[in-house]
Design a protein around this motif. Structure first.
Motif, short mmCIF file in Angstrom:
data_model
loop_
_atom_site.label_atom_id
_atom_site.label_comp_id
_atom_site.label_asym_id
_atom_site.label_seq_id
_atom_site.Cartn_x
_atom_site.Cartn_y
_atom_site.Cartn_z
N ASP A 101 78.29 -15.97 14.91
CA ASP A 101 77.54 -15.05 15.75
C ASP A 101 77.99 -13.61 15.53
N LEU A 104 76.59 -12.42 12.20
CA LEU A 104 75.16 -12.14 12.28
C LEU A 104 74.91 -10.83 13.02
N VAL A 116 68.83 -17.40 8.66
CA VAL A 116 69.85 -18.44 8.74
C VAL A 116 69.16 -19.80 8.65
N ARG A 143 70.84 -21.79 16.42
CA ARG A 143 69.56 -21.29 16.93
C ARG A 143 69.78 -20.26 18.05
N ALA A 146 70.89 -17.04 16.46
CA ALA A 146 69.75 -16.39 15.82
C ALA A 146 68.87 -15.70 16.85
N ASP A 147 68.65 -16.35 17.98
CA ASP A 147 67.84 -15.74 19.04
C ASP A 147 68.48 -14.44 19.53
N ALA A 151 67.45 -13.05 14.35
CA ALA A 151 67.46 -13.63 13.01
C ALA A 151 66.33 -14.66 12.87
N THR A 152 65.89 -14.84 11.66
CA THR A 152 64.86 -15.82 11.33
C THR A 152 65.54 -17.14 10.97
N VAL A 153 65.00 -18.25 11.47
CA VAL A 153 65.59 -19.56 11.22
C VAL A 153 64.70 -20.37 10.28
#
Length: 258
Positions: A101, A104, A116, A143, A146-147, A151-153
């Motif tokens: 985290d 990121l 990610v 996830r 990323a939220d 970020a794009t998962v």
């Protein structure tokens, strides 16, 4: 959607292990190269760096690759890390993803589009399915991270076609060429990049008689599983002595047809 500076971080998944190409550094190509080849066709000044090294765990990936990546001022970063940790006998998944985290957060603060991946669902594998709960926890925490950072998962967990062993290398640990091509399609589609990459068919898997299955399994244990366990016991890594394949921004090789 277009990008000019793409940097890929991670382990063997991103380095390209399982997708051999003797003309390229470390003798592999991989999905990240395939993505970069498509992006380069859209931007004359495009640059690509791949800092991933096989065998790396999550904390070394952050320690060794994050600062060099930031120094390249990317507008697109892909990160895959954690699978090598999860396969260890014991692991603190919460601690790992907390460190992830933080990484990121730094990439997102630099203005890069960050991509990610969740981990693959091992439920269909007799070898790895006992770790399915650990992988699921890791994925949920990824996830959430990323939220938090926009970020794009790329949701590898939900890509059920990878339960077909024809998408994997014979070592049963890394994607094969068809698997890398399929992942490149997934990344480009998730980013909303137009492309003409085809979704490949998996390599054909021949049904074997039981005796031949046992013989094949014994070969896998000898050639793939046992060396992996030995490296774990001796503190060694398959990436020892290797340098990043593409350490600085450069145009990738011209795209081939497969």
């Amino acid at each position: 959607m277009s990008f000019q500076r793409y940097v890929a971080l991670g382990d063997s998944f991103t380095e390209g292990v399982g997708d051999p190409d003797p003309t390229r550094p470390n003798g592999v190509r991989g999905w990240a190269d395939r993505v970069a080849e498509v992006l380069a066709e859209r931007e004359p000044d495009f640059g690509y760096a791949n800092l991933a090294i096989r065998g790396r765990k999550l904390l070394p990936i952050l320690a060794e690759q994050l600062e060099p990546a930031l120094a390249l001022e990317p507008d697109l970063v892909t990160v895959y890390a954690g699978a090598n940790d999860i396969l260890r006998p014991s692991v603190d998944v919460d601690m790992l993803v907390a460190a992830y985290d933080d990484g990121l957060a730094r990439l997102a603060a630099a203005g890069a589009r960050v991509v990610v991946f969740t981990a693959f669902d091992p439920g269909g594998s007799a070898t790895y399915r006992l770790l399915r709960g650990r992988f699921a926890l890791y994925n949920e925490l990824v996830r959430e991270a990323a939220d938090r950072h926009g970020a794009t998962v790329v949701d590898f967990w939900r890509m059920r076609e990878y339960r077909h062993w024809g998408y994997w290398d014979e070592d049963r640990m890394h994607m094969g060429p068809a698997g890398h091509q399929r992942m490149a399609v997934a990344v480009l589609d998730t980013l909303g990049v137009e492309h003409d990459l085809a979704v490949p068919d998996p390599r054909e898997i021949t049904e074997l008689a039981r005796r031949e299955q046992w013989r094949q399994h014994a070969t896998w244990v000898r050639d793939s599983a046992a060396p992996w366990v030995h490296r774990r016991l001796t503190g060694r890594s398959s990436g020892d002595g290797l340098d990043p394949r593409w350490p600085t921004l450069a145009r990738p090789p011209h795209r081939t047809t497969t």
